[in-house]
Design a protein around this motif. Structure first.
Motif, short mmCIF file in Angstrom:
data_model
loop_
_atom_site.label_atom_id
_atom_site.label_comp_id
_atom_site.label_asym_id
_atom_site.label_seq_id
_atom_site.Cartn_x
_atom_site.Cartn_y
_atom_site.Cartn_z
N ALA A 133 0.82 -1.21 0.00
CA ALA A 133 0.00 0.00 0.00
C ALA A 133 0.86 1.27 0.00
O ALA A 133 0.46 2.29 -0.57
CB ALA A 133 -0.93 0.00 1.21
N LEU A 134 2.04 1.21 0.62
CA LEU A 134 2.90 2.39 0.71
C LEU A 134 3.31 2.89 -0.67
O LEU A 134 3.40 4.10 -0.89
CB LEU A 134 4.15 2.06 1.54
N VAL A 135 3.57 1.98 -1.61
CA VAL A 135 3.93 2.39 -2.96
C VAL A 135 2.83 3.23 -3.58
O VAL A 135 3.07 4.29 -4.16
CB VAL A 135 4.24 1.16 -3.84
N ALA A 136 1.59 2.75 -3.46
CA ALA A 136 0.46 3.50 -4.02
C ALA A 136 0.22 4.80 -3.25
O ALA A 136 -0.21 5.79 -3.83
CB ALA A 136 -0.79 2.64 -4.01
N ASP A 137 0.48 4.79 -1.93
CA ASP A 137 0.33 6.01 -1.12
C ASP A 137 1.30 7.10 -1.56
O ASP A 137 0.95 8.28 -1.64
CB ASP A 137 0.59 5.71 0.36
N LYS A 138 2.54 6.72 -1.79
CA LYS A 138 3.62 7.69 -1.96
C LYS A 138 3.85 8.12 -3.41
O LYS A 138 4.31 9.24 -3.67
CB LYS A 138 4.93 7.10 -1.42
N LEU A 139 3.57 7.22 -4.36
CA LEU A 139 3.98 7.48 -5.74
C LEU A 139 2.82 7.93 -6.62
O LEU A 139 1.70 7.42 -6.48
CB LEU A 139 4.61 6.24 -6.36
N PRO A 140 3.07 8.87 -7.54
CA PRO A 140 2.05 9.19 -8.54
C PRO A 140 1.85 8.00 -9.46
O PRO A 140 2.69 7.10 -9.55
CB PRO A 140 2.67 10.38 -9.28
N GLU A 141 0.73 7.99 -10.15
CA GLU A 141 0.38 6.86 -11.02
C GLU A 141 1.51 6.51 -11.99
O GLU A 141 1.79 5.34 -12.24
CB GLU A 141 -0.90 7.23 -11.79
N SER A 142 2.18 7.53 -12.51
CA SER A 142 3.20 7.29 -13.53
C SER A 142 4.43 6.56 -12.98
O SER A 142 5.21 6.01 -13.76
CB SER A 142 3.65 8.62 -14.15
N GLN A 143 4.61 6.55 -11.66
CA GLN A 143 5.79 5.88 -11.08
C GLN A 143 5.46 4.56 -10.37
O GLN A 143 6.35 3.93 -9.81
CB GLN A 143 6.47 6.81 -10.07
N ARG A 144 4.22 4.13 -10.41
CA ARG A 144 3.86 2.95 -9.62
C ARG A 144 4.49 1.67 -10.16
O ARG A 144 4.92 0.83 -9.38
CB ARG A 144 2.34 2.82 -9.53
N SER A 145 4.52 1.50 -11.46
CA SER A 145 5.20 0.32 -12.01
C SER A 145 6.65 0.32 -11.55
O SER A 145 7.20 -0.71 -11.14
CB SER A 145 5.12 0.32 -13.54
N TYR A 146 7.29 1.49 -11.63
CA TYR A 146 8.67 1.65 -11.19
C TYR A 146 8.81 1.27 -9.72
O TYR A 146 9.74 0.55 -9.32
CB TYR A 146 9.06 3.11 -11.42
N GLY A 147 7.87 1.73 -8.88
CA GLY A 147 7.94 1.45 -7.45
C GLY A 147 7.79 -0.03 -7.13
O GLY A 147 8.55 -0.58 -6.33
N PHE A 148 6.82 -0.69 -7.75
CA PHE A 148 6.63 -2.12 -7.49
C PHE A 148 7.79 -2.95 -8.04
O PHE A 148 8.18 -3.96 -7.46
CB PHE A 148 5.30 -2.60 -8.08
N VAL A 149 8.36 -2.51 -9.16
CA VAL A 149 9.52 -3.22 -9.71
C VAL A 149 10.73 -3.04 -8.80
O VAL A 149 11.53 -3.96 -8.62
CB VAL A 149 9.81 -2.74 -11.15
N MET A 150 10.88 -1.84 -8.20
CA MET A 150 11.97 -1.62 -7.24
C MET A 150 11.84 -2.58 -6.06
O MET A 150 12.83 -3.17 -5.60
CB MET A 150 11.95 -0.18 -6.75
#
Length: 469
Positions: A133-150
């Motif tokens: 949930a933190l990834v979706a909380d912190k990141l804009p939509e355009s960076q979510r794939s990047y965040g989950f891949v990280m």
């Protein structure tokens, strides 16, 4: 009087911001990798038969089914000016997981080990769901794939290191052989190291990452007051399940077949590969005349061969962590600058993993297992990132934690079905009773999951449509 309300436009975060908020997953994956790679070995050491192992694993998915939606619901309703929303749950889960990892390999009997697995999985889930949930909380939509891949990149590092820990500890001179019914010292030390890494990595994320406050704190307080109480919480969870978005349900079909496959690997890869590939099955004490010196020697030799083979199976399983790390690194570099087609990446990755599982049946030289696990690692890297990236584009931000927890149902239900007899029944029925046939079933399941990606048709879920300011 004006309400305390702030409409937050999420800024894009730097590499190090995203790395810091994801680093705690290193510890979470240490826990999962040690559990996945060595619990079956511990169960066998404590007297479990091959057919009993999947049932002993049922504790893990059952706890996930119960714990994750509750933690998601509670974390959505939490806010503290110092600790934030998700971080309190990181810390509670880390402390409980660390204590259990220290104690588990010292279990004196089988039922204690099974109970410890229950506690360990519940504790890991307390930490893990809020990280999603933190990834979706912190990141804009355009960076979510990047965040989950990280997150997947860090998970890959954790999987590879943790899976190799018992082998590394034994190479440093610690014995990987013990008396019947006693877990080897190398496993005990590896689990202790894993516990320490779990806590330290979570603390790193807690102290380096801040959280955004709710857009309307007064509204959150009001909503919490109006819906307080256990019955209201249960009601809201079940209402959210019945009203889940269509895309979430379709992703659930893909998750079902994916996690059924990996449960087969975690529960039966050790007995399957030590027997089929290494030709070193676990020796049964009752098959030897232990009062005879020659038989005692034969038993000791067979036990040593099994433990050496089991160490190598764990090490080879670490290869899927290394492979998922490499796959995630490539995706991280690509997703940092460009949009990616989540649907087709996930489809191709699952098909590759299915081929990896099936290839195990045809391997006679253990060294070739590396290539099987490389393919499996590609699918694992995608499983840990693409479904969550797609899901985050299909659900409301205010219920992100709860829906991430509910989504876990599609992970644990196939594992419960597998653990309560479905796995043994299906691979016995379709392929035959040898344990290696469970890997054939795993490959078939993963291929079905890959093809099920054709069900996903929502453009904004498949590929980010830019709306960020």
């Amino acid at each position: 009087m004006e309400k305390s309300s702030v409409k937050l436009v999420k800024p894009k975060l730097s590499f190090w911001n995203i790395f810091n908020m994801s680093f705690g997953f290193l510890g979470i994956q240490f826990g999962f990798a040690l559990q996945g790679g060595f619990m079956s070995r511990i169960f066998q050491t404590l007297g479990a038969s091959e057919g009993e192992i999947p049932m002993l694993w049922v504790a893990a998915p059952l706890t996930g089914l119960l714990v994750q939606p509750i933690i998601g619901y509670l974390s959505d309703r939490t806010w503290h000016p110092t600790w934030g929303r998700r971080k309190p749950f990181f810390l509670i889960g880390a402390i409980l997981s660390t204590l259990t990892l220290f104690f588990l390999p010292h279990s004196p009997v089988l039922w204690v080990a099974a109970g410890c697995l229950w506690v360990l999985d519940a504790s890991i889930n307390i930490s893990m769901e809020p990280f999603r949930a933190l990834v979706a909380d912190k990141l804009p939509e355009s960076q979510r794939s990047y965040g989950f891949v990280m997150q997947t990149l860090i998970i890959g590092v954790g999987t590879w290191i943790a899976s190799n820990l018992p082998w590394l500890v034994s190479k440093l001179g610690v014995s990987n052989v013990s008396d019947p019914g006693i877990v080897p010292l190398s496993i005990k030390i590896a689990f202790a190291i894993g516990g320490a890494v779990f806590l330290l990595s979570i603390l790193y994320t807690i102290f380096t990452t801040s959280e955004y406050p709710p857009e309307d704190i007064e509204e959150l307080k009001k909503s919490n007051h109006e819906s307080k109480g256990l019955l209201n919480g249960v009601k809201e969870i079940f209402q959210s399940i019945s009203n889940m978005p269509k895309t979430m349900a379709l992703l659930g079909v893909i998750q079902f077949f994916s996690w059924f496959a990996f449960f087969a690997m975690w529960s039966l890869a050790t007995p399957a590969l030590t027997d089929h590939v290494f030709k070193a099955p676990l020796p049964l004490e009752q098959a030897y005349n232990m009062s005879d010196a020659a038989s005692n020697t034969l038993f000791a030799d067979a036990s040593k061969a099994y433990n050496n083979a089991a160490d190598l199976v764990g090490s080879y399983m670490g290869m899927y962590g290394l492979s998922s790390m490499a796959f995630a690194l490539i995706l991280t570099l690509y997703a940092a600058k460009r949009d990616i087609n989540r649907k087709y990446i996930h489809m191709i990755s699952l098909l590759a993993g299915g081929i990896g599982f099936i290839s195990m049946y045809f391997i006679s030289d253990p060294e070739y297992l590396i290539y099987s696990f490389i393919l499996i690692g590609v699918s694992w890297g995608s499983i840990l990132s693409m479904p969550y990236a797609m899901l985050s584009s299909a659900i409301h931000a205010k219920k992100m934690g709860m829906y991430m927890g509910i989504f876990n149902m599609f992970i644990v239900i196939p594992q419960i079905i597998a653990a309560t007899g479905g796995l043994n029944f299906l691979y016995h029925l379709i392929f035959g009773k040898e344990a290696i046939n469970a890997m054939l079933l795993a490959g078939t399941s993963l291929i079905i999951g890959g093809l099920a990606n054709f069900l996903i048709t929502d453009p904004k879920v498949i590929k980010h449509v830019s709306t960020d300011l």
